[in-house]
Design a protein around this motif. Structure first.
Motif, short mmCIF file in Angstrom:
data_model
loop_
_atom_site.label_atom_id
_atom_site.label_comp_id
_atom_site.label_asym_id
_atom_site.label_seq_id
_atom_site.Cartn_x
_atom_site.Cartn_y
_atom_site.Cartn_z
N SER A 160 0.86 -1.18 0.00
CA SER A 160 0.00 0.00 0.00
C SER A 160 0.89 1.23 0.00
O SER A 160 2.05 1.16 0.40
CB SER A 160 -0.86 0.04 1.26
OG SER A 160 -1.71 -1.06 1.29
N THR A 161 0.32 2.35 -0.42
CA THR A 161 1.08 3.60 -0.34
C THR A 161 1.55 3.81 1.11
O THR A 161 0.76 3.65 2.03
CB THR A 161 0.16 4.78 -0.73
OG1 THR A 161 -0.43 4.49 -2.01
CG2 THR A 161 0.94 6.08 -0.80
N PRO A 162 2.84 4.13 1.30
CA PRO A 162 3.34 4.34 2.67
C PRO A 162 2.44 5.30 3.45
O PRO A 162 1.94 6.28 2.88
CB PRO A 162 4.73 4.95 2.44
CG PRO A 162 5.16 4.39 1.12
CD PRO A 162 3.89 4.30 0.29
N TRP A 163 2.25 4.99 4.72
CA TRP A 163 1.24 5.70 5.51
C TRP A 163 1.46 7.21 5.57
O TRP A 163 0.52 7.99 5.43
CB TRP A 163 1.16 5.11 6.92
CG TRP A 163 0.19 5.87 7.76
CD1 TRP A 163 0.46 6.67 8.83
CD2 TRP A 163 -1.23 5.95 7.55
NE1 TRP A 163 -0.69 7.24 9.31
CE2 TRP A 163 -1.74 6.81 8.54
CE3 TRP A 163 -2.11 5.38 6.62
CZ2 TRP A 163 -3.10 7.12 8.64
CZ3 TRP A 163 -3.46 5.69 6.73
CH2 TRP A 163 -3.95 6.55 7.72
N HIS A 164 2.71 7.63 5.73
CA HIS A 164 2.93 9.09 5.86
C HIS A 164 2.53 9.83 4.59
O HIS A 164 2.12 10.99 4.64
CB HIS A 164 4.38 9.39 6.27
CG HIS A 164 5.41 9.00 5.24
ND1 HIS A 164 6.07 9.91 4.46
CD2 HIS A 164 5.88 7.79 4.86
CE1 HIS A 164 6.92 9.28 3.66
NE2 HIS A 164 6.82 7.98 3.88
N ARG A 168 -0.02 8.72 2.54
CA ARG A 168 -1.48 8.71 2.57
C ARG A 168 -2.00 9.79 3.51
O ARG A 168 -2.98 10.47 3.22
CB ARG A 168 -1.99 7.35 3.07
CG ARG A 168 -2.00 6.30 1.98
CD ARG A 168 -2.66 5.04 2.48
NE ARG A 168 -1.71 4.14 3.09
CZ ARG A 168 -2.05 3.10 3.86
NH1 ARG A 168 -3.31 2.87 4.13
NH2 ARG A 168 -1.13 2.31 4.36
N GLU A 169 -1.29 9.93 4.64
CA GLU A 169 -1.73 10.88 5.65
C GLU A 169 -1.78 12.31 5.10
O GLU A 169 -2.67 13.08 5.43
CB GLU A 169 -0.74 10.82 6.82
CG GLU A 169 -1.37 10.98 8.16
CD GLU A 169 -0.39 10.65 9.28
OE1 GLU A 169 0.84 10.60 9.03
OE2 GLU A 169 -0.87 10.44 10.39
N LYS A 170 -0.79 12.65 4.24
CA LYS A 170 -0.78 14.00 3.68
C LYS A 170 -1.97 14.20 2.74
O LYS A 170 -2.53 15.29 2.65
CB LYS A 170 0.53 14.26 2.92
CG LYS A 170 1.73 14.33 3.82
CD LYS A 170 1.69 15.55 4.73
CE LYS A 170 2.84 15.47 5.73
NZ LYS A 170 2.90 16.59 6.65
N ALA A 222 -0.31 14.53 -1.56
CA ALA A 222 0.37 13.31 -1.10
C ALA A 222 1.72 13.18 -1.81
O ALA A 222 2.72 12.78 -1.20
CB ALA A 222 -0.50 12.10 -1.38
N GLU A 238 4.80 14.88 -0.36
CA GLU A 238 5.39 14.09 0.73
C GLU A 238 6.26 12.96 0.16
O GLU A 238 7.36 12.69 0.66
CB GLU A 238 4.27 13.53 1.61
CG GLU A 238 4.73 12.60 2.72
CD GLU A 238 5.52 13.29 3.83
OE1 GLU A 238 5.53 14.54 3.87
OE2 GLU A 238 6.13 12.56 4.64
N ASP A 293 11.20 4.59 1.78
CA ASP A 293 10.17 3.62 1.39
C ASP A 293 10.55 2.96 0.08
O ASP A 293 10.41 1.75 -0.09
CB ASP A 293 8.82 4.32 1.22
CG ASP A 293 8.43 5.09 2.46
OD1 ASP A 293 8.28 4.46 3.50
OD2 ASP A 293 8.31 6.33 2.38
#
Lengths: 157, 391
Positions: free
Chosen positions: B43-47, B49-51, B277, B280, B288
């Protein structure tokens, strides 16, 4: 070589030949490295991750919160060592926060565990109090998902 | 009632993607395990996705400038300079697109006039030839071979050039072969190109995913090439961001100001959430990429070793996340191999012919899957090959 540890962490049953291919090194390098880690205590053992629910074995686990009085010289180690000698105990951790030791205990029935806590754990000198939390369902354990299969939702292209 | 829809004849003649057609068959079967998908299993790295999420929370739901958020273009400029040693002006030479695919379409439509020839090394991704035809151009395939490590050779390039050649599509690291072009190979290609006025569309969507000693080198970074190259890349493969649909194109100002017109009329701008995103990803996503690449590398080594030892000789791919083994030992065509493998062993792989006629005799196997999944699929393929080795 941290990659090798990660691979083993994920699946300890890969053969040295497979590991050597994956890492682009020789089988001897793999086996030497693993032997070294075993000697140094970096690798402490190899176990299967088993979903006992799918077998006939009656198997219950609980997390016991222990509040204890540390011993003057030994701190928590003395009591931790005492606790970990019981064969019912799977894991013992020193915790930060509201209690001191987290103890994972397994048995055949809830009653087995309750009796173990009442008769063996709570009677130890340094133990001030215990709180028993039974595990009702295991969704994921040590990185492995127990709840059904992970579905691949990717499309194509 | 009875209305006859008249569709564009060129469009009507185009064949649907061979990958998709094959996958449709697989979808109707139960218990199929696939090694056919061309997108990361991460999955797309969380940080990252968070942005994207926080941009939505902040209500950043408007259009962005046509070329993309200035901040994103600046980070692309920095990244491209750091990673490829190429300097582009974020104001006039960088365009954020809806995936690398849009950039390919824009590049071809901006450069090709009816009757122009477009050189396409094959096997390669499925879109170049149809898009060329839609632009009125004539696709001219150049076959790359396993014995040349699926590289474009200067001899093959020279032989394909005519006075009408306008564009060279440069699809390296290559899907489906995993072939790459190292600096010494690029220099020879550039030697041929410099005798001509051919423009290069360099599709470097897999640029971050090369294995072995040296990192990917962009053809645009070879002396004298930046002014005649459009560099196309994106976030899908390296940063595991396929669903965000975000890519970019970098090129000389004189071309990009034309390209931007097409983009602005057809798309307005790339998705805003994805752009936040992506900033970031450009600024903090390098670790990553490294981690995912290390994982792909492990799978790549394993899969190549297994295929070779089961009798499917296989060029060791140096980039992307596919292997492209020869199935000659079975005496089957690619199509037959894939159909029967699917029916008899419930494993889906893609026939090489989906990537051009020169893919005959090969299949594409993706390693965007867990080792466990790959192992199970390879076990089945091994049994299939064992049962079907031609005498």
């Amino acid at each position: 070589m941290e990659k090798l540890l990660k691979l083993l962490d994920n699946n300890a049953r890969l053969t040295n030949a497979q590991l050597a291919v994956m890492l682009g090194c020789t089988e001897n390098e793999v086996s030497d490295r693993i032997a070294q880690w075993e000697r140094d205590g970096v690798i402490r053992g190899y176990k299967a991750i088993i979903d006992w629910e799918r077998t006939d074995r009656a198997y219950v686990t609980a997390l016991i919160e222990l509040r204890v009085t540390p011993k003057p010289d030994l701190g928590f180690e003395g009591i931790a060592e005492r606790v970990m000698r019981f064969e019912e105990v799977e894991s013992v951790y020193l915790m930060s926060g509201g209690y001191d030791l987290a103890v994972i205990v397994s048995g055949r029935t809830f009653k087995d565990i309750a009796m173990f806590v009442a008769k063996r754990l709570s009677t130890l000198d340094s133990v001030l109090s215990t709180a028993t939390h039974f595990v009702l369902r295991r969704y994921k354990d040590r990185g492995v998902i127990f709840l059904g299969e992970e579905k691949d939702e990717r499309g194509v292209l | 009632m009875g209305y006859q829809i008249r569709v564009n004849k060129t469009l009507e003649r185009l064949r649907p993607s061979g990958i998709r057609r094959f996958f449709d068959i697989a979808c109707e079967m139960d218990d199929v395990i696939s090694l056919s998908i061309g997108e990361p299993d991460f999955s797309t790295p969380w940080h990252i996705r968070e942005k994207g999420i926080s941009s939505l929370e902040d209500g950043k739901t408007w259009y962005t400038p046509n070329s993309g958020l200035m901040k994103l273009r600046e980070s692309i400029a920095e990244y491209t300079q750091r990673d490829k040693g190429l300097v582009y002006d974020p104001h006039s030479e960088i365009l954020v697109t809806v995936g690398g695919s849009e950039a390919i379409d824009l590049g071809i439509r901006s450069l090709v006039q009816p009757g122009d020839e477009v050189l396409i090394p094959e096997p390669s991704f499925v879109c170049y030839s149809p898009l060329t035809e839609m632009a009125g151009g004539i696709p001219v395939p150049i076959v790359t071979k396993a014995e040349d490590s699926f590289r474009l050779t200067p001899e093959a390039l020279r032989a394909a050039i005519t006075p009408r050649t306008r564009v060279l599509i440069f699809p390296f690291p290559n899907n489906p072969t995993g072939g790459i072009m190292r600096r010494e190979h690029l220099e020879k290609i550039v030697g041929v190109l410099k005798e001509t006025d051919i423009f290069v569309l360099s599709d470097e969507i897999y640029g971050e995913l090369t294995y072995g000693e040296s990192a990917h080198v962009s053809i645009a970074s070879i002396d004298g090439m930046q002014e005649r190259t459009m560099l196309i890349s994106g976030f899908s493969k390296a940063f595991a961001m396929t669903g965000w649909r975000l890519g970019y194109a970098c090129g000389p100002k004189a071309l990009m100001e034309q390209v931007i017109k097409l983009h602005q009329y057809a798309l307005m701008c790339a998705p805003t959430t994805a752009q936040y995103a992506a900033i970031e990803a450009m600024e903090h996503g390098q670790n990553d990429v490294e981690e995912m690449r290390a994982e792909y590398d492990i799978r790549r080594r394993y899969i190549v070793d297994r295929l070779c030892s089961m009798g499917l000789p296989c060029f060791e791919p140096e980039g992307a996340f596919y292997v492209f083994p020869s199935i000659a030992v079975t005496g089957m065509t690619s199509e037959e191999f894939c159909q029967r493998l699917l029916k008899e062993k419930s494993v889906a792989v893609v026939p090489g012919t989906a990537f051009g006629d020169s893919g005959e005799g090969f299949v594409r196997i993706s390693y965007c899957y867990s080792l466990k999944h790959i192992t199970e699929a390879l076990d089945r393929i091994e049994r299939f090959v064992e049962e079907n080795k031609a005498v």
